[in-house]
Write an enzyme that holds these catalytic residues in place. Structure first.
Site, PDB file in Angstrom:
ATOM      1  N   GLU A  96       0.833  -1.190   0.000  1.00 52.15           N
ATOM      2  CA  GLU A  96       0.000   0.000   0.000  1.00 52.15           C
ATOM      3  C   GLU A  96       0.875   1.249   0.000  1.00 52.15           C
ATOM      4  O   GLU A  96       1.969   1.263   0.539  1.00 52.15           O
ATOM      5  CB  GLU A  96      -0.911   0.002   1.227  1.00 52.15           C
ATOM      6  CG  GLU A  96      -1.969  -1.071   1.126  1.00 52.15           C
ATOM      7  CD  GLU A  96      -2.753  -1.266   2.406  1.00 52.15           C
ATOM      8  OE1 GLU A  96      -3.958  -1.504   2.321  1.00 52.15           O
ATOM      9  OE2 GLU A  96      -2.163  -1.193   3.491  1.00 52.15           O
ATOM     10  N   CYS A 117       3.396   8.425   1.162  1.00 53.06           N
ATOM     11  CA  CYS A 117       3.924   7.519   2.178  1.00 53.06           C
ATOM     12  C   CYS A 117       4.141   6.172   1.497  1.00 53.06           C
ATOM     13  O   CYS A 117       3.180   5.508   1.108  1.00 53.06           O
ATOM     14  CB  CYS A 117       2.896   7.426   3.311  1.00 53.06           C
ATOM     15  SG  CYS A 117       3.312   6.258   4.591  1.00 53.06           S
ATOM     16  N   CYS A 124       6.458  -7.026   7.353  1.00 50.85           N
ATOM     17  CA  CYS A 124       7.541  -6.477   8.167  1.00 50.85           C
ATOM     18  C   CYS A 124       7.937  -7.519   9.194  1.00 50.85           C
ATOM     19  O   CYS A 124       7.088  -8.248   9.713  1.00 50.85           O
ATOM     20  CB  CYS A 124       7.085  -5.200   8.875  1.00 50.85           C
ATOM     21  SG  CYS A 124       8.424  -4.379   9.786  1.00 50.85           S
ATOM     22  N   CYS A 128       6.378  -4.895  15.843  1.00 55.56           N
ATOM     23  CA  CYS A 128       5.970  -3.885  16.824  1.00 55.56           C
ATOM     24  C   CYS A 128       4.532  -4.210  17.226  1.00 55.56           C
ATOM     25  O   CYS A 128       3.686  -4.498  16.373  1.00 55.56           O
ATOM     26  CB  CYS A 128       6.059  -2.484  16.220  1.00 55.56           C
ATOM     27  SG  CYS A 128       7.748  -2.004  15.809  1.00 55.56           S
ATOM     28  N   CYS A 131       1.396  -2.241  15.676  1.00 53.27           N
ATOM     29  CA  CYS A 131       1.387  -1.902  14.254  1.00 53.27           C
ATOM     30  C   CYS A 131       0.732  -2.992  13.418  1.00 53.27           C
ATOM     31  O   CYS A 131       0.929  -4.179  13.663  1.00 53.27           O
ATOM     32  CB  CYS A 131       2.816  -1.675  13.782  1.00 53.27           C
ATOM     33  SG  CYS A 131       2.961  -1.191  12.059  1.00 53.27           S
ATOM     34  N   CYS A 345      -0.867   5.905   9.700  1.00 50.79           N
ATOM     35  CA  CYS A 345       0.309   5.141  10.083  1.00 50.79           C
ATOM     36  C   CYS A 345      -0.076   3.886  10.836  1.00 50.79           C
ATOM     37  O   CYS A 345      -0.904   3.917  11.733  1.00 50.79           O
ATOM     38  CB  CYS A 345       1.216   5.953  10.991  1.00 50.79           C
ATOM     39  SG  CYS A 345       1.985   7.297  10.155  1.00 50.79           S
TER      40      CYS A 345
END
Ligand code: SAH
Length: 374
Positions: A96, A117, A124, A128, A131, A345
């Site tokens: 994205e 962005c 990932c 975290c 997230c 975010c």
């Protein structure tokens, strides 16, 4: 299709690499320059458009290279608001990219700036706890061409140029160091996409050794640190990366960065209720920010479906900000754009693949059980 036998993306190649191909084809050097112009300055989407190159050359190129390697699968949002682009990669994976218009509060931007962005990886690996991007784990790095193409695809769709870039989409950019820095060189170059280095921000979860390496990178890009905890105790709970590179190591790298670079650092600090939003955290954060001359962006936590965290009340957010401001730290409280379309975010993940029926569940069961205690 494996990456090894995938045709190479021209958008990820530098002029010297393109020149080497033309030399190999026994073609004059000026042809290589023409191709560079078609690929970057003219953003040619097909070999057919490259009318000043001989047809035989175009055909030879088409057997080995591609002008585009991804498709826009879905766009969410509207023309004057934050728009999220779901991009389908050549191997069927998705990433994205989010276009954020008029974003004055971010990174000293002018109010008419269009910020993109971008993602640096599919998934990932850093896990975290707040997230969405890492929920389905890590799949692969993006190539330099795939990073550059995100900008080219969005500009073509939006009909306008992007003038500010943040590596705050999916992935950890410094874990994909060589592709990210190559993409930045192409994005910055006059022969390339032409975005000013000072208008590009790399955001990292805190990979200290790579921060030190990036300090040697010749372009004056900006660096943002996803801090989210002012003490090891708090940071460790929500960012496993802190166990590998603790705050002492991270701040040593940041001091090193400051000694060698002109651009100010930015700390991103998500405020999560009862996790890191105490005024004690604010006081330690203020001291740390002053120590390395960093600006602080406070981000009220954005809800991620399946995760238990909540954003603090507005009075608590304001009190936290107040501690920083009174301590002389430049700080902003970022009122997110795109929250409603899950484009803010940490909300970037492969949820849309589920909506499109591509994957069954974006949230592995193990992650649903994480309690607020970390
Ligand atoms: N891996 C890099 C790049 C991703 S940046 C990094 O960590 O910096 C994505 C930004 O969004 C980071 O600052 C991240 O910490 C923040 N973020 C993640 N989840 C969020 C959430 N739920 N709400 C608000 N911000 C979040």
């Amino acid at each position: 299709m494996s990456i090894a036998n995938t045709p190479q993306a021209l958008l990820g190649m530098k002029p010297e690499e393109i020149a080497a191909v033309f030399a190999e084809l026994g073609q004059p050097a000026f042809r290589a320059k023409q191709l560079v112009e078609w690929v970057f300055a003219k953003r040619a989407a097909s070999f057919d458009e490259m009318t000043n190159l001989p047809k035989a050359t175009r055909e030879a190129l088409a057997t080995r290279f591609v002008t585009r390697s991804m498709q826009i699968a879905k766009v969410t949002g509207s023309a004057d608001t934050t728009r999220k682009f779901l991009l389908k990669l050549h191997d069927g994976r998705y990433v994205e990219t989010v276009l954020i218009p008029a974003n004055p509060a971010l990174y000293g931007g002018k109010s008419d700036r269009r910020t993109l962005c971008v993602s640096s990886q599919v998934g990932c690996a850093y896990d975290c706890k707040f997230c969405a991007s890492g929920l389905a784990g890590f799949t692969r790095n993006l190539t330099a061409g795939e990073i550059v193409e995100q900008i080219v695809q969005v500009e073509a769709h939006a009909g306008e140029r992007v003038d500010n870039l943040v590596f705050m989409g999916m992935g950890e950019p410094l874990a994909n160091y060589s592709n990210v820095t190559k993409a930045i060189e192409i994005l910055n170059a006059d022969w390339g996409i032409g975005i000013g280095a000072r208008h590009m921000t790399v955001s990292t979860s805190g990979l200290a050794p790579q921060i030190k390496k990036l300090a040697d990178f010749p372009l004056q890009i900006r660096l943002a640190i996803s801090l989210h905890g002012a003490t090891d105790e708090v940071r460790e709970k929500i960012m496993p990366v802190n166990r590998k590179h603790n705050l002492a190591e991270l701040f040593e790298a940041l001091e090193d960065w400051n000694a060698r670079r002109k651009q100010f650092l930015t700390f991103e600090f998500i405020l999560i209720e009862n996790i890191n939003d105490s005024l004690d955290q604010a006081r330690v954060l203020a001291k740390r920010a002053r120590g390395v001359n960093a600006k602080v962006n406070l981000i009220p936590y954005n809800t991620v479906e399946g995760l238990p965290w909540v954003r603090p009340s507005e009075p608590q957010q304001d009190a936290f900000l107040d501690v920083l401001t009174k301590a002389g730290v430049t700080a902003t409280l970022r009122r997110e754009k795109g929250h409603d379309i899950a484009a803010a975010c940490g909300q970037l993940r492969l949820k849309q693949e589920t909506e499109l029926g591509i994957i069954e569940s974006p949230i592995p069961a193990k992650r649903i059980t994480i309690g607020a205690g970390g």
